[in-house]
Design an enzyme around this catalytic site. Structure first.
Site, PDB file in Angstrom:
ATOM      1  N   ARG A  97      -0.449   0.475  10.567  1.00 57.56           N
ATOM      2  CA  ARG A  97       0.385  -0.682  10.166  1.00 57.56           C
ATOM      3  C   ARG A  97       0.668  -1.430  11.451  1.00 57.56           C
ATOM      4  O   ARG A  97       1.323  -0.879  12.355  1.00 57.56           O
ATOM      5  CB  ARG A  97       1.664  -0.205   9.486  1.00 57.56           C
ATOM      6  CG  ARG A  97       2.681  -1.313   9.256  1.00 57.56           C
ATOM      7  CD  ARG A  97       3.815  -0.911   8.333  1.00 57.56           C
ATOM      8  NE  ARG A  97       3.356  -0.868   6.956  1.00 57.56           N
ATOM      9  CZ  ARG A  97       4.156  -0.895   5.887  1.00 57.56           C
ATOM     10  NH1 ARG A  97       5.471  -0.955   6.034  1.00 57.56           N
ATOM     11  NH2 ARG A  97       3.658  -0.844   4.665  1.00 57.56           N
ATOM     12  N   HIS A 124      -2.316  -6.705   2.986  1.00 56.98           N
ATOM     13  CA  HIS A 124      -1.800  -5.376   2.611  1.00 56.98           C
ATOM     14  C   HIS A 124      -2.697  -4.807   1.511  1.00 56.98           C
ATOM     15  O   HIS A 124      -2.301  -4.689   0.348  1.00 56.98           O
ATOM     16  CB  HIS A 124      -0.359  -5.510   2.130  1.00 56.98           C
ATOM     17  CG  HIS A 124       0.415  -4.231   2.104  1.00 56.98           C
ATOM     18  ND1 HIS A 124      -0.122  -3.006   2.476  1.00 56.98           N
ATOM     19  CD2 HIS A 124       1.706  -3.970   1.750  1.00 56.98           C
ATOM     20  CE1 HIS A 124       0.801  -2.070   2.351  1.00 56.98           C
ATOM     21  NE2 HIS A 124       1.910  -2.614   1.918  1.00 56.98           N
ATOM     22  N   GLN A 127      -1.682  -1.888  -0.943  1.00 60.75           N
ATOM     23  CA  GLN A 127      -0.735  -2.315  -1.984  1.00 60.75           C
ATOM     24  C   GLN A 127      -1.491  -2.944  -3.156  1.00 60.75           C
ATOM     25  O   GLN A 127      -1.195  -2.676  -4.320  1.00 60.75           O
ATOM     26  CB  GLN A 127       0.255  -3.323  -1.387  1.00 60.75           C
ATOM     27  CG  GLN A 127       1.263  -3.851  -2.380  1.00 60.75           C
ATOM     28  CD  GLN A 127       2.261  -2.802  -2.821  1.00 60.75           C
ATOM     29  OE1 GLN A 127       2.893  -2.163  -2.006  1.00 60.75           O
ATOM     30  NE2 GLN A 127       2.401  -2.614  -4.126  1.00 60.75           N
ATOM     31  N   ASP A 216       7.819 -10.850  -4.076  1.00 63.66           N
ATOM     32  CA  ASP A 216       8.074 -10.045  -2.874  1.00 63.66           C
ATOM     33  C   ASP A 216       9.329 -10.617  -2.230  1.00 63.66           C
ATOM     34  O   ASP A 216       9.798 -11.699  -2.635  1.00 63.66           O
ATOM     35  CB  ASP A 216       6.857 -10.146  -1.927  1.00 63.66           C
ATOM     36  CG  ASP A 216       6.931  -9.198  -0.732  1.00 63.66           C
ATOM     37  OD1 ASP A 216       7.830  -8.324  -0.698  1.00 63.66           O
ATOM     38  OD2 ASP A 216       6.089  -9.342   0.178  1.00 63.66           O
ATOM     39  N   CYS A 256       6.291  -5.225  -4.841  1.00 62.29           N
ATOM     40  CA  CYS A 256       5.761  -4.181  -3.951  1.00 62.29           C
ATOM     41  C   CYS A 256       6.881  -3.326  -3.356  1.00 62.29           C
ATOM     42  O   CYS A 256       6.629  -2.220  -2.889  1.00 62.29           O
ATOM     43  CB  CYS A 256       4.918  -4.805  -2.848  1.00 62.29           C
ATOM     44  SG  CYS A 256       5.801  -5.989  -1.823  1.00 62.29           S
ATOM     45  N   ARG A 284       0.977   3.946  -5.514  1.00 63.97           N
ATOM     46  CA  ARG A 284       0.538   3.804  -4.123  1.00 63.97           C
ATOM     47  C   ARG A 284      -0.197   5.071  -3.673  1.00 63.97           C
ATOM     48  O   ARG A 284      -1.171   5.012  -2.929  1.00 63.97           O
ATOM     49  CB  ARG A 284       1.735   3.509  -3.208  1.00 63.97           C
ATOM     50  CG  ARG A 284       2.382   2.133  -3.372  1.00 63.97           C
ATOM     51  CD  ARG A 284       1.438   1.011  -2.962  1.00 63.97           C
ATOM     52  NE  ARG A 284       0.893   1.244  -1.636  1.00 63.97           N
ATOM     53  CZ  ARG A 284       1.500   0.924  -0.479  1.00 63.97           C
ATOM     54  NH1 ARG A 284       2.661   0.290  -0.500  1.00 63.97           N
ATOM     55  NH2 ARG A 284       0.935   1.181   0.689  1.00 63.97           N
TER      56      ARG A 284
HETATM   57  N1   CP Z   1       5.356  -1.857  -0.232  1.00 63.82           N
HETATM   58  C1   CP Z   1       5.329  -1.230   0.958  1.00 63.82           C
HETATM   59  O1   CP Z   1       4.384  -1.337   1.728  1.00 63.82           O
HETATM   60  O2   CP Z   1       6.425  -0.454   1.193  1.00 63.82           O
HETATM   61  P1   CP Z   1       6.760   0.198   2.606  1.00 63.82           P
HETATM   62  O3   CP Z   1       7.009  -0.936   3.587  1.00 63.82           O
HETATM   63  O4   CP Z   1       8.007   1.021   2.356  1.00 63.82           O
HETATM   64  O5   CP Z   1       5.606   1.032   3.073  1.00 63.82           O
END
Ligand code: CP
Length: 307
Positions: A97, A124, A127, A216, A256, A284
């Site tokens: 990330r 992402h 997701q 979001d 998400c 997920r």
């Molecule tokens: N939706 C998502 O990526 O959640 P986190 O940031 O908690 O990983």
């Protein structure tokens, strides 16, 4: 070597294979990651992505190692290239990330081990796999159905748009002026196979007849200094009962997460009967397992291989 930096790295058929693997039981998947490590590097906080990826690695027989961004220090302690080459000696795959998508591209360009995007400023993709998995469970075949995104055309929206286009859906974006996709991006999404792509500057108009409505947070990680202006610009874009009333009568609501009730979504919607956010979050893990198993297949990573 196959990596997973963006949803559109997959063809339509390959996304189907990822989703098939995501729903397979352990006996069918085997333990392709047995005796392997998978590095999970986080430059930003995470709950769902970390937990789901760790468990997905375990379910395929591997050992996940969580590492905070400052511990590896991309281009601070060491170059991205040195970090990647060193970690590739310990791990079958590296997931990260990152603040800057370019870091993932530099890692992948070395072709040392498969690289997985766990969220960047651009996209992402993990997701989006969970999103289409959830919509398929709830709505059946997605081809020809309408999906609506309300809010900023951000990293999550871009990956969702790619996944929905690969599924042959009608895509509607409801974005305030200045926060949408540009014409080139809309054409790119259409070219991936979307039934249609439309961008509107009204939440209700974008949601009309939709089978799934996504949103979001209005202020993402790193945008906190801009909170006041963004909340003002997005004030008319909350997913509330009026927006859901414009959608199909059986429409589902998705987010998400994490969510801010009373900001981008009304509490009555996210906690109401149309909401599928908990199932979406649980998916997920299954989506992550599908992506990992797909990369094992594509890169001939099988139990017992030695590096
Ligand atoms: N939706 C998502 O990526 O959640 P986190 O940031 O908690 O990983």
């Amino acid at each position: 070597m196959r990596h997973f930096l963006d949803t559109a790295d997959l063809s339509r058929k390959e996304l189907g294979r990822v989703l098939e693997l995501a729903t397979q039981r352990q006996e069918a998947l085997g333990w392709p990651l047995a005796d392997y490590g998978v590095a999970l590097i986080f430059e930003k906080p995470s709950n769902r992505t970390r937990q789901s990826m760790e468990m997905a690695v375990v379910q395929l027989g591997g050992h996940p190692i969580f590492t905070r961004g400052e511990e590896v220090g991309f281009d601070v302690r060491e170059s991205v290239e040195d970090i990647t080459r060193i970690m590739a000696g310990y791990h079958a795959m590296i997931a990260a990330r990152v603040i800057d998508h370019g870091v993932l591209e530099r890692m992948a360009s070395l072709d040392e081990v498969p690289i997985i995007n766990m969220l960047s400023d651009k996209s992402h993709p993990l997701q989006s796999v969970a999103d289409v998995l959830t919509m398929r469970e709830e709505l059946g075949s997605l081809s020809g159905l309408t999906v609506t995104w309300i809010g900023d055309y951000n990293n999550v929206a871009r990956s969702l748009a790619e996944a929905c286009a690969l599924e042959g859906m009608h895509l509607r974006l409801g974005c305030p002026d200045g926060y949408g996709a540009d014409g080139e991006e809309l054409s790119r999404i259409a070219s991936l196979g979307a039934a249609s792509v439309e961008q509107l500057d009204s939440a209700e108009a974008a949601a009309e007849g939709a089978h799934a409505v996504h949103t979001d947070v209005f202020v993402s990680m790193g945008q906190e200094a801009d909170t006041e202006r963004r909340l003002r610009d997005f004030a008319a874009f909350q997913v509330d009962e009026n927006v859901m009333a414009a959608a199909d009568q059986n429409a589902i609501f998705m987010h998400c997460l994490p969510a801010h009730r009373g900001v981008e979504v009304a509490a009555d919607v996210i906690d109401g009967p149309a909401s599928r956010v908990v199932r979406q979050a649980h998916n997920r893990m299954h989506a992550a397992r599908g992506v990992l198993a797909f990369l094992c297949e594509e890169n001939d990573i099988t139990k017992g291989d030695t590096k």
